[in-house]
Write a protein that holds these residues in place. Structure first.
Motif, PDB file in Angstrom:
ATOM      1  N   ASP A  22       0.823  -1.213   0.000  1.00  0.00           N
ATOM      2  CA  ASP A  22       0.000   0.000   0.000  1.00  0.00           C
ATOM      3  C   ASP A  22       0.855   1.260   0.000  1.00  0.00           C
ATOM      4  O   ASP A  22       0.533   2.240  -0.681  1.00  0.00           O
ATOM      5  CB  ASP A  22      -0.932   0.016   1.208  1.00  0.00           C
ATOM      6  CG  ASP A  22      -2.062  -0.987   1.093  1.00  0.00           C
ATOM      7  OD1 ASP A  22      -2.330  -1.468  -0.022  1.00  0.00           O
ATOM      8  OD2 ASP A  22      -2.676  -1.287   2.133  1.00  0.00           O
ATOM      9  N   ARG A  23       1.932   1.246   0.747  1.00  0.00           N
ATOM     10  CA  ARG A  23       2.800   2.418   0.804  1.00  0.00           C
ATOM     11  C   ARG A  23       3.449   2.666  -0.558  1.00  0.00           C
ATOM     12  O   ARG A  23       3.582   3.805  -0.996  1.00  0.00           O
ATOM     13  CB  ARG A  23       3.858   2.210   1.885  1.00  0.00           C
ATOM     14  CG  ARG A  23       4.547   3.475   2.311  1.00  0.00           C
ATOM     15  CD  ARG A  23       5.449   3.181   3.487  1.00  0.00           C
ATOM     16  NE  ARG A  23       5.923   4.396   4.097  1.00  0.00           N
ATOM     17  CZ  ARG A  23       7.161   4.560   4.518  1.00  0.00           C
ATOM     18  NH1 ARG A  23       8.034   3.579   4.407  1.00  0.00           N
ATOM     19  NH2 ARG A  23       7.523   5.676   5.082  1.00  0.00           N
ATOM     20  N   ALA A  26       0.905   4.185  -2.814  1.00  0.00           N
ATOM     21  CA  ALA A  26       0.751   5.612  -2.513  1.00  0.00           C
ATOM     22  C   ALA A  26       1.873   6.422  -3.156  1.00  0.00           C
ATOM     23  O   ALA A  26       1.628   7.473  -3.756  1.00  0.00           O
ATOM     24  CB  ALA A  26       0.722   5.835  -1.003  1.00  0.00           C
ATOM     25  N   VAL A  75      -3.200  -0.435   6.804  1.00  0.00           N
ATOM     26  CA  VAL A  75      -3.770   0.789   6.225  1.00  0.00           C
ATOM     27  C   VAL A  75      -3.528   1.971   7.158  1.00  0.00           C
ATOM     28  O   VAL A  75      -3.110   3.056   6.711  1.00  0.00           O
ATOM     29  CB  VAL A  75      -5.276   0.606   5.921  1.00  0.00           C
ATOM     30  CG1 VAL A  75      -5.927   1.929   5.548  1.00  0.00           C
ATOM     31  CG2 VAL A  75      -5.486  -0.419   4.817  1.00  0.00           C
ATOM     32  N   GLU A  79      -1.206   5.321   6.311  1.00  0.00           N
ATOM     33  CA  GLU A  79      -1.735   6.680   6.413  1.00  0.00           C
ATOM     34  C   GLU A  79      -0.868   7.538   7.342  1.00  0.00           C
ATOM     35  O   GLU A  79      -0.603   8.702   7.053  1.00  0.00           O
ATOM     36  CB  GLU A  79      -3.174   6.652   6.921  1.00  0.00           C
ATOM     37  CG  GLU A  79      -3.800   8.025   6.998  1.00  0.00           C
ATOM     38  CD  GLU A  79      -5.272   7.991   7.354  1.00  0.00           C
ATOM     39  OE1 GLU A  79      -5.974   8.937   6.934  1.00  0.00           O
ATOM     40  OE2 GLU A  79      -5.709   7.050   8.042  1.00  0.00           O
ATOM     41  N   PRO A  82       3.699   8.208   5.564  1.00  0.00           N
ATOM     42  CA  PRO A  82       3.948   8.278   4.114  1.00  0.00           C
ATOM     43  C   PRO A  82       5.445   8.335   3.835  1.00  0.00           C
ATOM     44  O   PRO A  82       6.228   8.803   4.666  1.00  0.00           O
ATOM     45  CB  PRO A  82       3.268   9.584   3.705  1.00  0.00           C
ATOM     46  CG  PRO A  82       3.282  10.421   4.940  1.00  0.00           C
ATOM     47  CD  PRO A  82       3.130   9.454   6.088  1.00  0.00           C
ATOM     48  N   VAL A 106      -4.620   7.464  -0.285  1.00  0.00           N
ATOM     49  CA  VAL A 106      -4.917   6.786   0.979  1.00  0.00           C
ATOM     50  C   VAL A 106      -6.420   6.504   1.073  1.00  0.00           C
ATOM     51  O   VAL A 106      -6.825   5.421   1.510  1.00  0.00           O
ATOM     52  CB  VAL A 106      -4.393   7.586   2.188  1.00  0.00           C
ATOM     53  CG1 VAL A 106      -4.924   7.023   3.498  1.00  0.00           C
ATOM     54  CG2 VAL A 106      -2.863   7.593   2.201  1.00  0.00           C
ATOM     55  N   LYS A 110      -8.047   2.835   1.514  1.00  0.00           N
ATOM     56  CA  LYS A 110      -9.063   2.544   2.539  1.00  0.00           C
ATOM     57  C   LYS A 110     -10.327   1.969   1.892  1.00  0.00           C
ATOM     58  O   LYS A 110     -10.925   1.025   2.416  1.00  0.00           O
ATOM     59  CB  LYS A 110      -9.421   3.812   3.313  1.00  0.00           C
ATOM     60  CG  LYS A 110      -8.377   4.256   4.288  1.00  0.00           C
ATOM     61  CD  LYS A 110      -8.859   5.540   4.973  1.00  0.00           C
ATOM     62  CE  LYS A 110      -7.976   5.960   6.093  1.00  0.00           C
ATOM     63  NZ  LYS A 110      -8.469   7.184   6.748  1.00  0.00           N
TER      64      LYS A 110
END
Length: 145
Positions: A22-23, A26, A75, A79, A82, A106, A110
């Motif tokens: 996820d990071r 982002a 998650v 958030e 970052p 983000v 989610k």
């Protein structure tokens, strides 16, 4: 096969796997794609997801409630933490407002996690997933105690 014998370590591996994916999402959604400074990180994340993903998810979905807890932790961590590179001026941003772009990504992460949670809250979907896992011998490989 990769084996993490300590269940706490296995759960940590699940959380950090999701956080890393996820990071990185982002980062790549804020910074222009294909930037040479990110090429090695892109390759590493793809290779890690390809190699470790089936093993980590194989274990993660042994216990859906725990998988969802690890997903939620990941998650929240993404958030709160970052990549600083998102704000580095040497890396061109895809959007004029990096903070807003990051917040939007983000929010998407989610939403994706919420969609997964909704899917996994349906007993029919869980039953189908468990049947597929049983047919493929997934639980025998990853759900040992």
């Amino acid at each position: 096969a990769i084996r993490l014998y300590d269940f706490g370590l296995r759960d940590d591996a699940v959380m950090w796997f999701y956080a890393a994916k996820d990071r990185h999402i982002a980062l790549t959604e804020v910074i222009e794609k294909g930037h040479p400074l990110l090429a090695q990180a892109d390759e590493a994340v793809r290779a890690f997801a390809t190699l470790a993903g089936p093993v980590i998810n194989g274990y993660a979905f042994c216990d859906i409630a725990n998988q969802q807890a690890q997903r939620a932790k990941a998650v929240a961590w993404v958030e709160a933490n970052p990549y600083k590179a998102v704000f580095h001026e040497k890396l061109a941003s895809r959007k004029p407002d990096r903070k807003a772009a990051l917040a939007a990504v983000v929010a998407d992460i989610k939403a994706s996690a919420a969609k997964e949670s909704a899917y996994l809250s349906d007993p029919k979907n869980v039953a189908e997933m468990k049947a597929t896992r049983a047919r493929n011998g997934v639980d025998e490989r990853y759900c040992w105690r």
